[in-house]
Design a protein around this motif. Structure first.
Motif, short mmCIF file in Angstrom:
data_model
loop_
_atom_site.label_atom_id
_atom_site.label_comp_id
_atom_site.label_asym_id
_atom_site.label_seq_id
_atom_site.Cartn_x
_atom_site.Cartn_y
_atom_site.Cartn_z
N PRO A 156 -24.98 16.40 -8.22
CA PRO A 156 -25.62 18.14 -7.90
C PRO A 156 -26.73 18.11 -6.76
CG PRO A 156 -26.47 17.85 -10.46
CD PRO A 156 -25.77 16.09 -9.67
N PHE A 157 -26.55 18.85 -5.60
CA PHE A 157 -27.35 18.52 -4.78
C PHE A 157 -28.71 19.99 -5.05
CE2 PHE A 157 -23.76 16.77 -2.47
CZ PHE A 157 -24.77 15.98 -1.65
N THR A 158 -29.35 19.22 -5.60
CA THR A 158 -30.96 20.26 -6.07
C THR A 158 -31.91 19.68 -6.46
OG1 THR A 158 -29.96 19.93 -8.76
CG2 THR A 158 -28.91 21.29 -8.08
N LEU A 159 -32.92 20.03 -6.36
CA LEU A 159 -34.35 20.20 -6.99
C LEU A 159 -33.83 18.93 -7.61
CD1 LEU A 159 -36.91 19.77 -5.65
CD2 LEU A 159 -37.92 22.12 -6.84
N ASP A 160 -33.89 19.55 -9.02
CA ASP A 160 -33.76 18.49 -10.32
C ASP A 160 -33.12 17.05 -9.65
OD1 ASP A 160 -34.09 18.23 -12.70
OD2 ASP A 160 -32.41 17.67 -13.28
N THR A 161 -32.37 17.13 -8.59
CA THR A 161 -31.84 16.13 -8.95
C THR A 161 -32.36 14.69 -7.97
OG1 THR A 161 -29.59 16.67 -8.51
CG2 THR A 161 -29.62 14.33 -7.40
N LEU A 162 -32.96 15.19 -7.04
CA LEU A 162 -34.13 15.29 -5.58
C LEU A 162 -35.60 14.18 -6.53
CD1 LEU A 162 -35.15 13.95 -2.97
CD2 LEU A 162 -36.22 16.30 -2.80
N THR A 163 -36.14 14.90 -8.05
CA THR A 163 -37.14 14.71 -8.54
C THR A 163 -36.70 13.37 -9.16
OG1 THR A 163 -36.51 16.81 -10.10
CG2 THR A 163 -38.55 16.72 -8.49
N THR A 164 -35.47 13.26 -9.06
CA THR A 164 -34.86 12.31 -10.68
C THR A 164 -34.62 10.95 -9.76
OG1 THR A 164 -33.74 14.17 -11.88
CG2 THR A 164 -33.28 11.71 -12.24
N VAL A 165 -33.91 10.96 -8.62
CA VAL A 165 -34.01 9.97 -7.30
C VAL A 165 -34.73 9.70 -7.23
CG1 VAL A 165 -31.29 10.48 -7.92
CG2 VAL A 165 -33.02 10.91 -5.93
N ALA A 166 -35.50 10.51 -6.26
CA ALA A 166 -37.09 9.69 -5.53
C ALA A 166 -37.90 8.76 -6.12
CB ALA A 166 -38.36 11.04 -5.53
N PRO A 167 -38.60 8.61 -6.69
CA PRO A 167 -39.13 7.62 -7.59
C PRO A 167 -39.07 6.24 -7.21
CG PRO A 167 -39.31 9.38 -8.79
CD PRO A 167 -38.33 9.60 -8.31
N TYR A 168 -36.57 6.21 -8.09
CA TYR A 168 -36.43 5.17 -7.30
C TYR A 168 -36.02 4.83 -6.06
CZ TYR A 168 -35.21 5.41 -12.72
OH TYR A 168 -35.74 5.21 -14.12
N ALA A 169 -36.11 6.08 -5.40
CA ALA A 169 -35.76 5.75 -3.96
C ALA A 169 -36.65 4.99 -2.58
CB ALA A 169 -35.43 6.77 -3.55
N LEU A 170 -38.04 5.37 -3.22
CA LEU A 170 -39.08 4.61 -3.88
C LEU A 170 -39.79 3.49 -3.47
CD1 LEU A 170 -41.53 5.89 -0.94
CD2 LEU A 170 -42.83 6.18 -2.75
#
Length: 501
Positions: free
Chosen positions: A223-237
């Motif tokens: 789902p393209f939501t803010l919740d998805t972004l906050t979930t994946v961002a730490p791993y992505a960084l």
């Protein structure tokens, strides 16, 4: 007299890479790409298992990373594909949220890398000292060897003579000819022997099923939501930072081996683009692969982007067209190649008794700590950071001891002149305040700083504290000899920091 104008055809020839018209270079690059492709297959499958995804996901990542970076990367002949470091970072995300989130993290990590590259993160590489670089090289050699140990444990006994035979072939064959890479000869010979003799040993096919078709581009299933972004961002960084660190260190290593320069900023941005492309093709992402890069550059002698491009291309061709043949390659053949790579990668000169006797103790400590942390964590990036911090601490301690204060009192006793030498920064300026005789000095005190340099606020605060201590006793202090940079810093900060002492 001006030079004659070049014709369009001549200008076009000048733009062509030198290898296009050189058959010898073509042969070297093509064969190197083939050897690397063969070595990539079991590695990519193994890293897929670490990340908890289907082996085809890792193989797709190896294909798209290598092909893309060969075009957009800044270091020729370097191999990028799915790696263990990246797999370890993103494995928890896949385990907790599924493949869609992992793919989204790969794409976002690529975006982070492009941004970091554009901001000039590659310039930080100049702060990595040589002792850390040597430790990095030796640690990766140890990790490459340790990664082969499971393939030599609890296996049928024919595996051991096959590995030994492969090593002997790679040592002796270059004496016959260097036209064909010795690792390729070793892989072919051992495969023919095991298949012809019907020897039952672990093969590439035992690692997992090879893909039967090219990957198809698409969006991650999230789902393209803010919740998805906050979930994946730490791993992505985390993935972006680890990937950049390993890629830039590998690029620096290849620079040293080939005695050529590479564009680290372009490499940083290129790694990001490669991960974005890989993510949209459903791959698990990656970064520079040190072992396969050593096979390509040091063992096979490749020097151009062609070998990197072909490594990725051959990988898919081998899987899709020659899957049954590739599946029969004994793992012993590839283990022998990687063991040889580990031995040739290790900097044996750095641990020779003669070298260790001449090396400063601090340099040896930094190298050992870098190796120990990398081996303990299986993470080259963590080892490089810890090693670099240790090197900075060692350097700060060493330089701090170089700061000195000497005094000369006038014959009439009316004035004393202190001469300060060395560099003034937080480590050396902390002791500066205690080097003056506040009670015994005459009323006029001159502090000569012409042989030093003020580097930070700690040094300005120390000078303020000295002036304050003399002023409390009714004595006048004159500071002279400041260079331009030191004068500017003291004028800006002077009088505002003494209260901290």
């Amino acid at each position: 007299m001006s030079a004659p104008a070049l014709s369009p055809a001549a200008r076009l020839r000048g733009l062509k890479p030198e290898w296009i018209s050189d058959p010898k270079v073509w042969r070297t690059e093509v064969l190197a790409g083939l050897v690397v492709a063969l070595a990539l297959i079991p590695e990519a499958i193994s890293f897929s298992i670490i990340a908890g995804v289907d082996p085809q996901i890792g193989l797709f990542a190896a294909f798209t990373m290598a092909v893309t970076i060969s075009i957009v990367g800044g270091r020729r002949a370097m191999i990028s594909a799915a790696t263990g470091a990246v797999a370890l970072v993103i494995a928890p995300l896949n385990r907790e949220h599924g493949l869609g989130y992992l793919v989204a993290a790969v794409i976002l990590a690529g975006v982070f890398q492009v941004v970091l590259g554009a901001l000039g993160v590659a310039r930080l590489m100049r702060f990595v000292p040589r002792s850390v670089m040597v430790g990095f090289v030796n640690a990766l050699a140890i990790l490459i060897f340790m990664a082969q140990v499971p393939e030599m444990t609890d296996v049928p006994w024919p595996v051991y003579p096959l590995i030994g035979g492969g090593l002997v072939l790679m040592l002796l064959f270059p004496r016959v000819t260097r036209v064909v890479p010795a690792p390729l000869v070793s892989i072919v010979v051992l495969t023919v022997v095991t298949v012809a003799a019907g020897i039952a040993v672990p093969t590439v096919g035992d690692k997992g099923e090879l893909p039967h078709a090219l990957p198809v581009p698409g969006l991650p299933d999230v789902p393209f939501t803010l919740d998805t972004l906050t979930t994946v961002a730490p791993y992505a960084l985390a993935m972006a930072l680890v990937g950049l660190m390993e890629s830039l260190m590998t690029a620096k290593l290849v620079d040293d081996i080939t005695d050529t320069h590479s564009n680290k900023t372009r490499e940083s941005i290129g790694q990001g683009i490669a991960n974005i492309v890989t993510g949209f093709f459903g791959g698990m992402g990656g970064c520079a692969m040190i072992g396969q890069t050593m096979i390509n550059v040091k063992v096979s002698g490749a020097r151009t982007r062609l070998s990197t491009f072909l490594a990725g291309s051959f990988l898919m061709v081998l899987c899709i067209v020659f899957g049954p043949v590739v599946s029969d390659i004994p793992m012993a053949a590839l283990v022998a190649v990687m063991v040889m790579v580990s031995f040739t990668t290790f900097d044996w000169h750095s641990v020779a008794p003669r070298t260790l006797k001449r090396m400063p103790a601090g340099e040896i400590l930094v190298m050992v700590i870098t190796v120990a942390v990398v081996v303990a964590t299986s993470n080259l990036a963590i080892g490089v950071v810890v090693g670099s911090v240790t090197a900075m601490v060692v350097f700060a301690r060493r330089v701090a001891h170089l700061a000195d204060v000497t005094s000369v009192t006038d014959p009439d006793g009316g004035q004393v002149v202190y001469s300060v030498t060395g560099e003034l920064f937080f480590a050396s300026s902390n002791d500066l305040v205690s080097r003056f005789d506040y009670a015994g000095d005459p009323d006029q005190v001159v502090i000569d700083l012409s042989a030093t340099h003020i580097w930070d606020a700690s040094s300005v605060a120390a000078l303020d504290a000295i002036e304050t201590k003399y002023a409390q006793r009714g004595k006048q202090v004159e500071i002279v000899g400041l260079n331009e940079h030191s004068t500017v810093m003291r004028d800006r900060l002077g009088g505002t920091l003494a209260g901290n002492h």
